[in-house]
Enzyme design. Sequence first.
Site, PDB file in Angstrom:
ATOM      1  N   ASP A  58       0.804  -1.233   0.000  1.00 28.60           N
ATOM      2  CA  ASP A  58       0.000   0.000   0.000  1.00 28.60           C
ATOM      3  C   ASP A  58       0.836   1.283   0.000  1.00 28.60           C
ATOM      4  O   ASP A  58       0.282   2.372   0.106  1.00 28.60           O
ATOM      5  CB  ASP A  58      -1.035  -0.013   1.123  1.00 28.60           C
ATOM      6  N   ALA A  59       2.152   1.164  -0.167  1.00 27.38           N
ATOM      7  CA  ALA A  59       2.991   2.373  -0.138  1.00 27.38           C
ATOM      8  C   ALA A  59       2.699   3.307  -1.317  1.00 27.38           C
ATOM      9  O   ALA A  59       2.445   4.500  -1.123  1.00 27.38           O
ATOM     10  CB  ALA A  59       4.463   1.978  -0.123  1.00 27.38           C
TER      11      ALA A  59
END
Lengths: 78, 140
Positions: A58-59
């Site tokens: 999810d970065a």
Amino acid sequence: MEAALLYLAGALVMGLGATGAAIGIGILGGKFLEGGARQPELIPMLRTQFFIVMGLVDAIPMIGVGIGMYIMFVVAAG
Amino acid sequence: MGQANNPNNKGLTTQKQRTQIRALMLSQIVLTLIASAIIWLSAGTVAGYSALLGGLIYLIPFMYQAQRVLKADPRTGLRQSVRELYKSEIWKMALTMVLFGSVFSLVRPLEPFSLFGVFILMQLISWLAPLIQNQKLLKN
């Protein structure tokens, strides 16, 4: 017109990023379920690893959310 | 491999991973403060507090998620674990969006390069942490 395009750009940045995250986290959840079903005694360890890898997945969407918000709240708003 | 497959070591390995994740969080907090101080000294007050805000926008949802995942009972079942992990991820994303929205609408003036610079730096540290720790986080 220009503001509308900026809002569209922000929405696309966030939406496409979210699509990628959804696919990645979906695959991750599926593998977690498979692993946990095969070896239930490893669930605590798999959960911690799931948490770490979820942070990697999810970065980029998170950065996309930030840039999309910036476009909508600061650039488009003037 | 043998250590991971041995159910008797399960608690120990999980505890080790928890300690490593807590160390990662602590290093990110320290790095946020150091980066903000450096940016504040070199580029001024606005850039300094923007950098600090960027670090906080990353750290607050991450710490919330970590607390929620790490405090979970090790005996929790598979279905409950997945539900809890997905819920924590949804809350993390929602919290990040709210924080970004709040900062961009309430804080003026703002230096976007400092804010995103520190935010991206924190993400990079999360990526590099398993490599820096010799992949212990994923091996144990």
